[in-house]
Design a protein around this motif. Structure first.
Motif, PDB file in Angstrom:
ATOM      1  N   ARG A 130      11.207  28.272 -26.730  1.00  0.00           N
ATOM      2  CA  ARG A 130      10.504  29.132 -27.694  1.00  0.00           C
ATOM      3  C   ARG A 130      11.248  30.447 -27.895  1.00  0.00           C
ATOM      4  O   ARG A 130      11.523  31.178 -26.946  1.00  0.00           O
ATOM      5  N   LEU A 131      11.558  30.746 -29.163  1.00  0.00           N
ATOM      6  CA  LEU A 131      12.200  31.998 -29.527  1.00  0.00           C
ATOM      7  C   LEU A 131      11.152  32.977 -30.036  1.00  0.00           C
ATOM      8  O   LEU A 131      10.364  32.634 -30.923  1.00  0.00           O
ATOM      9  N   ARG A 132      11.148  34.184 -29.474  1.00  0.00           N
ATOM     10  CA  ARG A 132      10.205  35.216 -29.889  1.00  0.00           C
ATOM     11  C   ARG A 132      10.936  36.548 -30.029  1.00  0.00           C
ATOM     12  O   ARG A 132      12.015  36.740 -29.470  1.00  0.00           O
ATOM     13  N   ALA A 133      10.290  37.475 -30.727  1.00  0.00           N
ATOM     14  CA  ALA A 133      10.760  38.858 -30.823  1.00  0.00           C
ATOM     15  C   ALA A 133       9.546  39.758 -30.923  1.00  0.00           C
ATOM     16  O   ALA A 133       8.516  39.361 -31.474  1.00  0.00           O
ATOM     17  N   THR A 134       9.635  40.973 -30.403  1.00  0.00           N
ATOM     18  CA  THR A 134       8.514  41.900 -30.485  1.00  0.00           C
ATOM     19  C   THR A 134       8.576  42.686 -31.790  1.00  0.00           C
ATOM     20  O   THR A 134       9.642  42.821 -32.394  1.00  0.00           O
ATOM     21  N   VAL A 135       7.434  43.202 -32.209  1.00  0.00           N
ATOM     22  CA  VAL A 135       7.373  44.017 -33.427  1.00  0.00           C
ATOM     23  C   VAL A 135       8.266  45.238 -33.281  1.00  0.00           C
ATOM     24  O   VAL A 135       8.984  45.623 -34.208  1.00  0.00           O
ATOM     25  N   SER A 136       8.243  45.873 -32.105  1.00  0.00           N
ATOM     26  CA  SER A 136       9.035  47.093 -31.904  1.00  0.00           C
ATOM     27  C   SER A 136      10.526  46.831 -32.044  1.00  0.00           C
ATOM     28  O   SER A 136      11.283  47.714 -32.462  1.00  0.00           O
ATOM     29  N   GLU A 137      10.970  45.616 -31.703  1.00  0.00           N
ATOM     30  CA  GLU A 137      12.391  45.284 -31.837  1.00  0.00           C
ATOM     31  C   GLU A 137      12.825  45.230 -33.299  1.00  0.00           C
ATOM     32  O   GLU A 137      13.998  45.452 -33.606  1.00  0.00           O
ATOM     33  N   PHE A 138      11.905  44.957 -34.197  1.00  0.00           N
ATOM     34  CA  PHE A 138      12.238  44.958 -35.618  1.00  0.00           C
ATOM     35  C   PHE A 138      12.525  46.373 -36.110  1.00  0.00           C
ATOM     36  O   PHE A 138      13.413  46.591 -36.930  1.00  0.00           O
ATOM     37  N   GLY A 139      11.757  47.344 -35.617  1.00  0.00           N
ATOM     38  CA  GLY A 139      11.872  48.702 -36.125  1.00  0.00           C
ATOM     39  C   GLY A 139      11.138  48.845 -37.450  1.00  0.00           C
ATOM     40  O   GLY A 139      10.858  47.853 -38.131  1.00  0.00           O
ATOM     41  N   PRO A 256       8.231  29.662 -46.202  1.00  0.00           N
ATOM     42  CA  PRO A 256       9.505  30.370 -46.397  1.00  0.00           C
ATOM     43  C   PRO A 256       9.488  31.808 -45.894  1.00  0.00           C
ATOM     44  O   PRO A 256      10.513  32.343 -45.501  1.00  0.00           O
ATOM     45  N   LYS A 257       8.314  32.448 -45.917  1.00  0.00           N
ATOM     46  CA  LYS A 257       8.231  33.832 -45.449  1.00  0.00           C
ATOM     47  C   LYS A 257       8.556  33.909 -43.962  1.00  0.00           C
ATOM     48  O   LYS A 257       9.279  34.801 -43.514  1.00  0.00           O
ATOM     49  N   LEU A 258       8.034  32.964 -43.195  1.00  0.00           N
ATOM     50  CA  LEU A 258       8.313  32.932 -41.759  1.00  0.00           C
ATOM     51  C   LEU A 258       9.791  32.646 -41.517  1.00  0.00           C
ATOM     52  O   LEU A 258      10.428  33.268 -40.654  1.00  0.00           O
ATOM     53  N   PHE A 259      10.361  31.715 -42.272  1.00  0.00           N
ATOM     54  CA  PHE A 259      11.770  31.362 -42.114  1.00  0.00           C
ATOM     55  C   PHE A 259      12.662  32.562 -42.417  1.00  0.00           C
ATOM     56  O   PHE A 259      13.597  32.870 -41.676  1.00  0.00           O
ATOM     57  N   SER A 260      12.372  33.264 -43.526  1.00  0.00           N
ATOM     58  CA  SER A 260      13.151  34.452 -43.883  1.00  0.00           C
ATOM     59  C   SER A 260      13.038  35.521 -42.800  1.00  0.00           C
ATOM     60  O   SER A 260      14.025  36.169 -42.436  1.00  0.00           O
ATOM     61  N   THR A 261      11.806  35.710 -42.288  1.00  0.00           N
ATOM     62  CA  THR A 261      11.580  36.696 -41.239  1.00  0.00           C
ATOM     63  C   THR A 261      12.409  36.379 -40.007  1.00  0.00           C
ATOM     64  O   THR A 261      13.093  37.249 -39.449  1.00  0.00           O
ATOM     65  N   PHE A 262      12.358  35.135 -39.585  1.00  0.00           N
ATOM     66  CA  PHE A 262      13.105  34.719 -38.401  1.00  0.00           C
ATOM     67  C   PHE A 262      14.607  34.893 -38.606  1.00  0.00           C
ATOM     68  O   PHE A 262      15.306  35.464 -37.755  1.00  0.00           O
ATOM     69  N   HIS A 293      18.034  27.538 -49.576  1.00  0.00           N
ATOM     70  CA  HIS A 293      17.198  28.096 -50.645  1.00  0.00           C
ATOM     71  C   HIS A 293      15.856  28.593 -50.123  1.00  0.00           C
ATOM     72  O   HIS A 293      15.219  29.451 -50.741  1.00  0.00           O
ATOM     73  N   LEU A 294      15.413  28.070 -48.955  1.00  0.00           N
ATOM     74  CA  LEU A 294      14.143  28.530 -48.388  1.00  0.00           C
ATOM     75  C   LEU A 294      14.202  30.006 -48.005  1.00  0.00           C
ATOM     76  O   LEU A 294      13.180  30.693 -47.992  1.00  0.00           O
ATOM     77  N   ILE A 295      15.387  30.495 -47.666  1.00  0.00           N
ATOM     78  CA  ILE A 295      15.534  31.912 -47.365  1.00  0.00           C
ATOM     79  C   ILE A 295      15.450  32.736 -48.644  1.00  0.00           C
ATOM     80  O   ILE A 295      14.791  33.766 -48.707  1.00  0.00           O
ATOM     81  N   PHE A 296      16.130  32.260 -49.683  1.00  0.00           N
ATOM     82  CA  PHE A 296      16.336  33.090 -50.863  1.00  0.00           C
ATOM     83  C   PHE A 296      15.222  32.981 -51.904  1.00  0.00           C
ATOM     84  O   PHE A 296      14.947  33.941 -52.618  1.00  0.00           O
TER      85      PHE A 296
END
Length: 505
Positions: A130-139, A256-262, A293-296
């Motif tokens: 499982r890959l995760r990231a915290t909100v604070s790491e995004f800035g 696609p929003k989740l994919f772009s975010t990741f 295309h899912l990103i764009f």
């Protein structure tokens, strides 16, 4: 000199490599494979990004498999975004069949079967590391761009991050951010206005709706701990083969929003973490993004600009990014201009618009005396593609129709039992699949609110009960005066205690 001899000389000179390289296949002229015209790609140019395009069923997945195998053999790890779920077979050796032996005979390349080291990963409910990231790491800047916020809303996000930094409130997941957002206009309104200025409920409401939209695509599984260390993508096995990290994404095609975010968070994290490589001679990691295309398609202008900027800069960190799609026009022009390696499988012309698109695609490739590019694009067979890359000097190589070599690994997916065995053996799964939910902004603010409510309740209880209106005696008048003094003192002590508690936090 005959046309064939001229072609052999042209391709041999154009694809000469003095340093390390990978071999994709052999050249095709007039529909036939030409022996000893090997298409070689220098390792030192593989951080200059690339495009793999073509209609459904033309062999794009097998081309990615070949590229990943060749990179792994050279000790270069790979990250593959597996949207269709048809890539996991690289973990098992292939099967030598007559048509494969015949193909490799035509392009004069030896063939063997081989399995490659694999890690199966996930950002959704699928089984895997499982890959995760915290909100604070995004800035605040990146988080605002992901949510597609305007300047005013982005300013509010910056204030939220600043407040959490000033008050030691960890922003780990989306519930943390939503809690602080609500607190800013409700229980903590006075505190925020005193320190940071007024925050309007209309702005916080708009931001909250954007977060809910992201949550509906499953983002709550991605935001949180334990944060993934991108160094774990850079591993090689005991034999010196680079790991092929497969991101299992078959359940997010409609997200696609989740994919772009990741993707944006991953590229940003890699860029911010990896040191400058300069002219290192080989990439540190190569990323393949299937169904690009899912990103764009669903990305905002701000998000597209951010992706384009990172793609431009990340190659200096030794990272190559390769986009896989049906039509090259799916990739924005600004990104397309950054791609050094282009592998174009066949395109199909069913309509007038298709024919126009094919002509436009042909114009993106170097001129050649050996092909009518737009015509050959529609006649390439399965496992055949036009290739042009960058030479060791950084100049474009000749355009060559190529018969691609066959994958050495299994050209099919792993079974569910094989997937379970692979994940059970994974050291990374043991490291990252434990669920963590330590005390963060959500819990700390709830405590703060509860304490404030408790103090307020105590103050209310200390107030004297008002009696029915009567004509007071002289003794009662004196008593009331004394009570007022005592009550005022109690109120001041209570209020002072509340403020002290709030500022101590």
């Amino acid at each position: 000199m005959s046309k064939t001899e001229d072609f052999i000389k042209h391709i041999t000179e154009g694809y000469t490599c003095k340093g390390e390289f990978i071999t994709l296949g052999g050249g095709i002229l007039d529909g036939e494979a030409v022996p000893n015209t090997h298409v070689k790609i220098p390792l030192k140019t593989l951080n200059r990004h690339g495009l793999i395009a073509g209609a459904t069923g033309t062999g794009k997945t097998k081309t990615i498999q070949v590229l990943s195998e060749q990179l792994s053999l050279n000790g270069i790890p790979v990250l593959m975004m597996d949207i269709k779920g048809d890539f996991s077979g690289i973990a098992m050796p292939g099967e030598e069949k007559s048509f494969i032996t015949e193909r490799h005979g035509k392009i004069t390349l030896p063939y063997e079967t081989k399995a490659f080291p694999v890690e199966l990963m996930t950002i959704s409910e699928q089984n895997g590391v499982r890959l995760r990231a915290t909100v604070s790491e995004f800035g605040p800047v990146l988080f605002s761009r992901i949510l597609d916020l305007n300047d005013t809303q982005s300013g509010v996000v910056s204030i939220i991050f600043k407040y959490c930094d000033d008050n030691s409130l960890p922003l780990l997941d989306l519930k943390d951010f939503k809690k602080v957002l609500n607190y800013a206009t409700e229980e903590g309104k006075a505190e925020f206005e005193a320190e940071y200025g007024r925050i309007s409920t209309s702005s916080t409401g708009s931001i909250l709706r954007k977060i809910i939209e992201l949550e509906q695509q499953g983002a709550e599984l991605f935001f949180g701990e334990k944060s993934f260390d991108i160094q774990d993508l850079m591993r090689v096995d005991e034999n010196g083969n680079g790991y092929v990290n497969i991101m299992r994404l078959t359940d997010i095609q409609d997200k696609p929003k989740l994919f772009s975010t990741f993707m944006l968070s991953l590229l940003a994290e890699i860029y911010n973490t990896m040191p400058e490589q300069g002219d290192a001679g080989r990439p540190e990691l190569v990323i393949f993004i299937d169904e690009a295309h899912l990103i764009f398609d669903e990305a905002s202008k701000a998000l597209l600009n951010q992706i384009e900027t990172i793609v431009k800069l990340i190659r200096s960190k030794g990272i190559g990014v390769y986009f896989i799609t049906q039509n090259p026009m799916d990739v924005p022009t600004g990104v397309l201009a950054q791609l050094g390696l282009k592998i174009q499988h066949a395109l199909r012309a069913f309509t007038a618009n298709d024919r126009k698109a094919i002509k436009m695609t042909a114009e993106n490739y170097p001129d050649t005396d050996f092909y009518e590019t737009d015509e050959v694009l529609t006649s390439l067979g399965i496992g055949e593609a036009f290739v042009t890359a960058l030479s060791e000097k950084g100049t474009p190589t000749p355009l060559v129709a190529t018969m691609m070599r066959a994958p050495m690994s299994r050209m099919d997916v792993l079974t569910e039992s094989e997937i379970e065995v692979s994940i059970a053996k994974s050291k990374l799964a043991k490291k990252y699949n434990e669920v963590l939910d330590r005390e963060s902004a959500y819990e700390l603010l709830n405590k703060k609110i509860a304490e404030a409510q408790e103090v307020a309740a105590e103050q209310e209880a200390e107030k004297p009960t008002r009696k029915a209106k009567e004509e007071p005696s002289t003794t009662e008048v004196i008593g009331k005066s004394i009570t007022k003094v005592v009550t005022s003192a109690s109120f001041i002590r209570g209020a002072f205690g509340l403020l002290m508690k709030m500022f101590k936090r």
